[in-house]
Motif scaffolding. Structure first.
Motif: not given
Length: 198
Positions: A28-36, A43-48, A90-95
């Motif tokens: 749920e927390h990560k839902k507000h930390r993604f940028v496609k 991009l998945i923005f990390e925090n503590r 973290t940048m994820m490239i997904e295929y």
């Protein structure tokens, strides 16, 4: 944002009991930390919190319980927690298809250095990438990159006051710019320390 210590982590037994609920909270927390960035990069923005989850999962998967092993995981992951003046992603490239992935990663060599963030109309901020190890070779880029975006005090102040945030990439195989959603921008601004007033 404080770094994690062994005292912040659950034992393997405690984590086994808490994992379902903890994992749900983090998702749920990560839902507000993604940028496609298009259909295949994000991009998945990390925090503590996100890093604590990653460490707990690594300890669980590897069955690590000795202090030395825990310290190694903390040393590996703590640098991914923002320092108050930067955002870390973290940048994820997904295929899904491995053959397509190989072809596309070959086209994307160097893409990690062409990703950017922009606060309002300020200059684009390009990241410092993969400080842990080199992730490109002559044939392809990695499908995972770690990025640190250093922001100026004025950018941080503007972001905290609700200025727009955009993200994108200026690579020949990935040229894109997107508006970061308000909920994501708000979450990321909370990773930053309010600059002192001079």
């Amino acid at each position: 944002m404080e770094k994690l210590t062994a005292d912040d982590l659950m034992t393997l037994e405690d984590y086994a009991r808490a994992r379902t609920q903890f994992r749900h909270q983090i998702m749920e927390h990560k839902k507000h930390r993604f940028v496609k960035l298009g259909d295949h990069a994000r991009l998945i923005f990390e925090n503590r919190q996100t890093i604590q989850y990653q460490i707990q999962e690594m300890l669980r998967i590897e069955r690590i319980f000795e202090p030395e092993g825990i310290a190694e995981e903390l040393d590996a992951y703590n640098p991914l927690i923002p320092d108050g003046c930067n955002l870390k992603a973290t940048m994820m490239i997904e295929y899904a298809d491995p053959d397509i992935r190989k072809v596309e990663l070959a086209k994307l060599i160097g893409v990690e250095n062409k990703v950017w963030l922009r606060v309002g109309n300020d200059a684009k901020v390009y990241p410092i990438c993969d400080e842990d190890l080199e992730r490109d070779n002559e044939e392809k880029t990695s499908s995972v990159h770690f990025m640190r975006f250093e922001l100026t005090p004025s950018m941080i102040s503007a972001l905290k006051l609700g200025e727009t945030l955009t993200a994108g990439a200026d690579h020949s195989a990935l040229t894109i710019g997107v508006n970061v959603a308000d909920d994501v921008r708000t979450a990321l601004s909370e990773d930053l320390d309010t600059p002192p007033i001079n």
